[in-house]
Design a protein around this motif. Sequence first.
Motif, mmCIF file in Angstrom:
data_model
loop_
_atom_site.group_PDB
_atom_site.id
_atom_site.type_symbol
_atom_site.label_atom_id
_atom_site.label_comp_id
_atom_site.label_asym_id
_atom_site.label_seq_id
_atom_site.Cartn_x
_atom_site.Cartn_y
_atom_site.Cartn_z
ATOM 1 N N LEU A 7 -66.879 -51.036 -1.862
ATOM 2 C CA LEU A 7 -65.362 -51.010 -1.871
ATOM 3 C C LEU A 7 -64.963 -52.299 -3.354
ATOM 4 C CD1 LEU A 7 -64.394 -49.775 0.852
ATOM 5 C CD2 LEU A 7 -64.716 -48.367 -1.562
ATOM 6 N N LEU A 9 -61.855 -55.375 -3.314
ATOM 7 C CA LEU A 9 -60.876 -55.636 -2.456
ATOM 8 C C LEU A 9 -60.578 -56.878 -3.374
ATOM 9 C CD1 LEU A 9 -59.130 -55.781 0.355
ATOM 10 C CD2 LEU A 9 -60.625 -57.464 0.762
ATOM 11 N N ALA A 10 -59.428 -56.418 -3.577
ATOM 12 C CA ALA A 10 -58.591 -57.884 -4.666
ATOM 13 C C ALA A 10 -57.526 -57.994 -3.879
ATOM 14 C CB ALA A 10 -58.201 -56.949 -6.454
ATOM 15 N N GLY A 11 -57.417 -59.577 -4.557
ATOM 16 C CA GLY A 11 -56.018 -60.144 -3.474
ATOM 17 C C GLY A 11 -55.746 -61.454 -4.300
ATOM 18 N N CYS A 12 -54.778 -61.533 -4.109
ATOM 19 C CA CYS A 12 -53.888 -62.869 -4.496
ATOM 20 C C CYS A 12 -52.730 -63.628 -3.833
ATOM 21 C CB CYS A 12 -52.815 -62.323 -5.646
ATOM 22 S SG CYS A 12 -51.948 -62.220 -5.330
ATOM 23 N N LEU A 24 -53.504 -58.078 -0.655
ATOM 24 C CA LEU A 24 -54.273 -57.247 -1.123
ATOM 25 C C LEU A 24 -54.122 -56.066 -1.458
ATOM 26 C CD1 LEU A 24 -55.732 -58.699 1.784
ATOM 27 C CD2 LEU A 24 -56.883 -59.849 -0.437
ATOM 28 N N SER A 199 -58.231 -55.701 9.369
ATOM 29 C CA SER A 199 -58.191 -56.680 10.348
ATOM 30 C C SER A 199 -57.279 -57.832 10.112
ATOM 31 C CB SER A 199 -59.666 -57.248 10.940
ATOM 32 O OG SER A 199 -59.566 -57.917 11.584
ATOM 33 N N VAL B 93 -67.670 -54.231 0.602
ATOM 34 C CA VAL B 93 -67.057 -54.231 0.565
ATOM 35 C C VAL B 93 -67.390 -56.426 -0.750
ATOM 36 C CG1 VAL B 93 -64.438 -54.946 0.669
ATOM 37 C CG2 VAL B 93 -65.209 -53.499 2.615
ATOM 38 N N VAL B 94 -66.412 -56.161 -1.049
ATOM 39 C CA VAL B 94 -66.617 -56.882 -2.774
ATOM 40 C C VAL B 94 -64.779 -57.606 -2.858
ATOM 41 C CG1 VAL B 94 -67.331 -57.884 -4.991
ATOM 42 C CG2 VAL B 94 -68.472 -56.253 -3.790
ATOM 43 N N ARG B 95 -65.129 -58.657 -2.238
ATOM 44 C CA ARG B 95 -63.382 -59.537 -2.394
ATOM 45 C C ARG B 95 -63.604 -60.629 -3.420
ATOM 46 N NH1 ARG B 95 -60.464 -61.877 3.249
ATOM 47 N NH2 ARG B 95 -57.616 -62.181 2.293
ATOM 48 N N ARG B 96 -62.603 -59.827 -3.971
ATOM 49 C CA ARG B 96 -61.915 -60.726 -5.318
ATOM 50 C C ARG B 96 -60.969 -61.458 -5.068
ATOM 51 N NH1 ARG B 96 -60.650 -59.081 -9.405
ATOM 52 N NH2 ARG B 96 -60.193 -56.507 -9.180
ATOM 53 N N HIS B 97 -60.650 -63.334 -5.373
ATOM 54 C CA HIS B 97 -59.293 -63.852 -5.488
ATOM 55 C C HIS B 97 -59.025 -63.228 -6.849
ATOM 56 C CE1 HIS B 97 -56.295 -66.063 -4.428
ATOM 57 N NE2 HIS B 97 -56.518 -66.968 -5.177
ATOM 58 N N VAL B 98 -58.176 -63.613 -7.261
ATOM 59 C CA VAL B 98 -56.968 -63.301 -8.474
ATOM 60 C C VAL B 98 -56.234 -64.041 -9.041
ATOM 61 C CG1 VAL B 98 -55.878 -61.329 -10.406
ATOM 62 C CG2 VAL B 98 -57.688 -60.369 -9.159
ATOM 63 N N SER B 111 -59.900 -64.036 -13.033
ATOM 64 C CA SER B 111 -60.427 -62.414 -11.463
ATOM 65 C C SER B 111 -61.783 -64.015 -10.660
ATOM 66 C CB SER B 111 -60.508 -61.888 -11.947
ATOM 67 O OG SER B 111 -61.622 -60.710 -10.892
ATOM 68 N N VAL B 143 -59.347 -59.964 7.042
ATOM 69 C CA VAL B 143 -58.739 -59.956 5.819
ATOM 70 C C VAL B 143 -57.675 -61.097 5.792
ATOM 71 C CG1 VAL B 143 -59.690 -57.987 5.076
ATOM 72 C CG2 VAL B 143 -57.352 -58.329 6.073
#
Lengths: 319, 149
Positions: A7, A9-12, A24, A199, B93-98, B111, B143
Amino acid sequence: MPSVEVLDLAGCSFRAMGTDVEVLVLEGDDEDLHWARAQIERAEARWSRFRPSSELEQVNAQPGRWTSVSSDTLDLLEVAIAAGPQTAGAFDPLVGGDLVRAGYDRSFDAVDRRGAGVPTAALGGHRPPEVHLPLEVDRSTASARIPVGTRLDLGGIAKGWTADLLVGGLLARGAQGACVNLGGDVAVGGRAPHPDGWSIEIEHEAAAPGRTRAAVLHQGGVATSTTLRRTWRGPDGDVRHHLLDPRTRRSCEGALVEATVVARSAAEAEVLAKVAFADPAGFVARLQASGAGAVLTTGAGATTEVGDVRHLRRVHGWA
Amino acid sequence: MTEGGQPARLDPALAERAAARRASAGKRGHAAAASRLFVGGVALAGTFQMVAAMGEPVPAAEEAALPTAVVNGTVPVVPTTVTPPPAPRTIVVVRRHVVVAGSPAAGSVTSTRSAAPLASSPAPRASAPAPAPAPPPPAPAPVTKSQGS
């Protein structure tokens, strides 16, 4: 054979609405994050107390007169109006003038922490009778009106409302899940990155060191209010903070220093967190009526869980 | 839904129960119930597998109330089939900061793939109930944070 699902999960994160923002999206698109930031900036432009061009300040500049506002602002004002009777007046968006007199008259980063606002004796007091008129909206003319002698402050509820709207918008754009955090007002929805849910760590500044909690939920909102941040001193040296009791029109007093609420939406959680300070005696009943849960922390570091606490989990430092 | 339309040889009582269950459990429950019915001696286990793979099988209490097999309209006491447990599933879960620039919205996007926390799906549910209340499960890795404001 075990299957593996990956999955994204992209965030800024960035600053907006006078606070730290985090967005997110699960299995969304980077363009969703662009869209979210643009929406947040638009919300700030409409509802900031510190921008003369904002719709909120346009209303504040003409008390007693109808002022044209956008449909988004009408929606938000209706939520704020409904929260008043639902909380027996413990939530009141018309305390903006009292915040200004207390010294919170500009973006908090620019407030003089050592002596802002009017002297203590000039704070609070009874409102003149005309001020007890309600905040009004008129959908037919897309306009709003505040009573003479008052000013709107939508700071907290605007953040919660915006977070709720954005989560819905991100899901509508195709993201599988979304989480929006506007300075502690957090909304989540859709699929979560963990099967148990999203969470959200609850930051207890006043709780015993090393003890942490998390709110774990698939949909809804979390909000934390505290008297430990956004504090300053008045010209008499008295400590003031931004959580006002609408009845005394002064900073709330009492043992409570932090309140985190988990509710059906971030806007509702935000309102209830304010009620914890303004009406401690009625808070639990309000919380239960909403089916919400809360963690309350006193200045001595004692924490209490009240209401529906199924979404609250103790993470670290608990025997 | 069974293959070929109506379930074969459902007696009225069972049909009534099945209808009530469909009404209360909805589409997913219906699929699970259908999975346990024999039609012409063939168990429609495939439907159930599909439901289980979605991660939301029928709650254990409801499942226990279902007939395990139907032969000529009667419900035997001893189950004649065993549905294999769903295959374990691992979620990564692959978390990326954009970095998203402020307005104008046409700002640049970069990214960064910085962290890859793992989240595994819960173990397949055991058919027997837990012997004692277990302590609440640990919270997943946060998160974000609800800090005071």
